[in-house]
Structure formats: C-alpha cells, structure tokens
Design a protein around this motif. Sequence first.
Motif, PDB file in Angstrom:
ATOM      1  N   TRP A 126      15.274  -0.555  -8.684  1.00  8.47           N
ATOM      2  CA  TRP A 126      15.290  -0.441 -10.149  1.00  8.47           C
ATOM      3  C   TRP A 126      13.904  -0.112 -10.676  1.00  8.47           C
ATOM      4  N   CYS A 127      12.894  -0.853 -10.230  1.00 10.44           N
ATOM      5  CA  CYS A 127      11.532  -0.637 -10.717  1.00 10.44           C
ATOM      6  C   CYS A 127      11.053   0.776 -10.387  1.00 10.44           C
ATOM      7  N   ARG A 128      11.356   1.253  -9.180  1.00 15.44           N
ATOM      8  CA  ARG A 128      10.952   2.607  -8.811  1.00 15.44           C
ATOM      9  C   ARG A 128      11.707   3.646  -9.635  1.00 15.44           C
ATOM     10  N   MET A 129      12.997   3.376  -9.913  1.00 16.30           N
ATOM     11  CA  MET A 129      13.807   4.287 -10.717  1.00 16.30           C
ATOM     12  C   MET A 129      13.251   4.389 -12.131  1.00 16.30           C
ATOM     13  N   ILE A 130      12.894   3.268 -12.723  1.00 18.76           N
ATOM     14  CA  ILE A 130      12.361   3.269 -14.092  1.00 18.76           C
ATOM     15  C   ILE A 130      11.001   3.952 -14.135  1.00 18.76           C
ATOM     16  N   ARG A 131      10.132   3.649 -13.174  1.00 15.71           N
ATOM     17  CA  ARG A 131       8.800   4.259 -13.154  1.00 15.71           C
ATOM     18  C   ARG A 131       8.879   5.768 -12.948  1.00 15.71           C
ATOM     19  N   ALA A 132       9.862   6.221 -12.156  1.00 14.55           N
ATOM     20  CA  ALA A 132      10.008   7.661 -11.900  1.00 14.55           C
ATOM     21  C   ALA A 132      10.301   8.428 -13.182  1.00 14.55           C
ATOM     22  N   GLN A 133      10.839   7.728 -14.198  1.00 14.56           N
ATOM     23  CA  GLN A 133      11.142   8.367 -15.482  1.00 14.56           C
ATOM     24  C   GLN A 133      10.181   7.886 -16.568  1.00 14.56           C
ATOM     25  N   ASP A 134       8.968   7.520 -16.119  1.00 14.41           N
ATOM     26  CA  ASP A 134       7.835   7.188 -16.997  1.00 14.41           C
ATOM     27  C   ASP A 134       7.998   5.879 -17.752  1.00 14.41           C
ATOM     28  N   GLY A 135       8.957   5.045 -17.343  1.00 14.29           N
ATOM     29  CA  GLY A 135       9.130   3.743 -17.983  1.00 14.29           C
ATOM     30  C   GLY A 135       8.297   2.672 -17.295  1.00 14.29           C
ATOM     31  N   ASP A 136       8.077   1.580 -18.001  1.00  6.28           N
ATOM     32  CA  ASP A 136       7.337   0.435 -17.457  1.00  6.28           C
ATOM     33  C   ASP A 136       8.310  -0.728 -17.292  1.00  6.28           C
TER      34      ASP A 136
END
Length: 428
Positions: free
Chosen positions: A305-315
């Motif tokens: 989840w964390c990697r998925m969110i970061r990949a789309q510029d989310g924190d």
Amino acid sequence: MEKFAAVDVIRAKRDGGRLSGEQIAWVVDAYTRGAVAEEQMSALAMAVFLRGMDAGEIAAWTGAMIDSGERLALDVGRPTVDKHSTGGVGDKITLPLAPLVAACGAAVPQLSGRGLGHTGGTLDKLESIPGWRAALSAEEIVRQLREVGAVVCAATEGLAPADRKLYALRDVTGTVESIPLIASSIMSKKIAEGSSALVLDVKAGSGAFMKTEAQARELARTLVEIGTAHGVATTALLTGMDVPLGSAVGNAVEVAEAVEVLRGGGPADVVELTVALAKEMLALAGLPEADPARVLASGEAYETWCRMIRAQDGDPEAPLPKPRHVHVVTAERDGYLSVLDAYAVGIAAWRLGAGRARREEAVQHAAGILCLAKPGEAVSAGQPLLELHTDTPEAVPGALEALSGQVCIADTPVTPAPLILDTLRARP
C-alpha cells in the motif's frame, strides 16, 4: 454513405427484434463519431431499456464499445486480475484489496471512478491523501504494475469512449436501470483495461444500485457471461448492502479504516469481504495456493500500500484531513440496534459533503459518518451510535433528516444478514 439507417435500427429494437452484430457495431461507432444523433441514440437506449437484449446482443454491444477506443497491453511479468464493485455505502474494499492481491503475487490494474449521489468513489477517497494523483498515462500504469504490482487510478481517455458518451446520455434519459446497458458499460471498461481475469462484487440491498437479490443475481450472471464471451475469466460474488460496509462512510475516514485493515485490524466485515474477493482473484490468476488472510493479518500488504501510494506522489504517512465539526447521534433508549439503513447513511454522508450531486462538484475530504454500532449489537440510552463529520455545520440538519426513522432500536436481538450471499462462476 452510412451502412445502415439509424431509424431502421431503432425500429427493429422498438418492435422487439434482435439486432445483428453488424447493426450493433455500426450504431455504436456511428454514435461515437457523431453520425447518429443524440436523440436517435436516446430512442435506441429506451428501446433497449423496454425490450432488452439477449446474451449475443449484449456481448456484441460490449465489444463495439471496447472497439471504440484503445485496449491496454499489460505485459507486466505477472498474472493480471481486476475487481469491480457495483457500488455501495462504505465500500472501501478496493483500497486494501489491490495491495493485498499484489502482495500475494498478482498484478492489479484497478481503474476506478468518482462518486455520484449516495455511493462513494474510490478516487475521491484516495485524493484525501496529501499529494496523491489519480491521472496516470498508460505507460505509468504499466510501469507501476511492474514495480509495485498494484495501481488504482482514473481510466485513460482512450478507454471505451463510446461508453463515456452513452453513459452521460443514459443519465438524462431515464435509461440507467437497464441490465444490458449497465452490464455492457461495466464490462467494456474492464475488458479494455487488458486484465486477463476479473472478479465482480455485485451488491444487493437498500444501499446498492440493485435493491433485490434477484436483480443483483441477473446482473451478476450477465456480467459473467460477457466476460466469458470475451475471453476474460470472470467470477461474481453477490454481497449484501442493506447495512453500510465497515464503520466508516466518506472519504478520509474510509482511507483510515482501510489502513487499519492493511495493518492487520479493522472491522470484521471489511476483512471478510477483502479476503473472500482476494481468494477469488488469486484463483483466477493461477495463484490458488496464496494465503491472503495470512498476508493481510501480517501487515505485509500495508508495505505494498505504501509503495502504491508513493508511486502516485502521495504520502502514506501524512495526517488525513479532519472535519471542522462533529455531531454525535446517540441511542434514545436501551435495546438492540435492529436497523442501520445503508441508503439513509449514504444520503446523510452525501449531504454532509462526502459526495456530489453533479460530476463537476468538489467533495469535502473530511466529511463522512462513523457508525459506532452495527445491527445486532446491544446499545444503551445515550450511547453514541453515529458521528457525523463535516466542514459545513449547516449541513447537519439535512443529514439528520435523511437518517430519521432509519436507525432503529428493538427490544430483542436481531440476527445480522450474511455478507456474502452467493458466488457465480462461468458455466462449464
């Protein structure tokens, strides 16, 4: 010179006839490029609404809408499988499900939408995460699937443009509630995504699009038949939607609940449905030995989840939006919560600002409702039952009006209805 006359196609369906594959391919293409007028397609949509379509017509209509645009090529090094829900109240299942299935070895290309009315939209929920972006190019989608295994984003403009145009027309012509048109709309987008397998969550109940189990079953069977006809391994779960799913209904509150599930906790019903859908997805992807319950409980899916969110510029570590105003609804007497109507809760959350009435409207990311008790539970007078979250306190009376008479307490316990009603697979 056009191959057919639109009026002849309209008359054929109006009189109960069967449209040929050639007629369907022509009319969808001609409408997409403007050669069939809006009023003509309106008439044809109403004829389909009233006369219906057989399985062959529906498969051809779906294929024509797919052919109106591009089809993603998902060569990502692992089996691809997608999931689609017909929509409900508190339905945040995509959020934990996509990273969970990815953590188990499959690739999940989840192209999602926004909310309208009482049902929430996955993209609206994720946009409550600071920095997260919904719009990705086809190249970005493929790269993220290779590197992370899961992507949740908006559909690209080139996918099934005929469906986008027809959906807007159906919305203003009273032809939304047609199973052939609903099914072909859903499946044209999903098949165009390029996934090799698809699991559907078809909901039945007050908070669902299909209010009865019989309607939901017909839609589920139609969806499975379309997928099978187009070479996509397809399974459908029938699930109940008379009660909100989980405790949180809204945007940021649903993200918070999804993260709780990904960390090994969360409401039992959300965990149950997430694991059930994951098992079906992994089986269709050729990974039946994977154990999604163990992966979810271990917290491994949270890392994805964390990697998925970061990949789309989310924190993923950033604080989520908090409401400016919270109103608590309490139990009026001792007893057992017997009714917590999903539709009423969805309308209340919408009025608080969690949803929109028109597609161009903004949503409040902090707005929503926390359900602090579920049907079957004992409650006492004065006990908090609901928390109403909003940035606009003047919206609270309208939300309370929606809930009036829809949150009930009985003297004796009630047995909650099962969450998963049935599983429908392709006929051999």
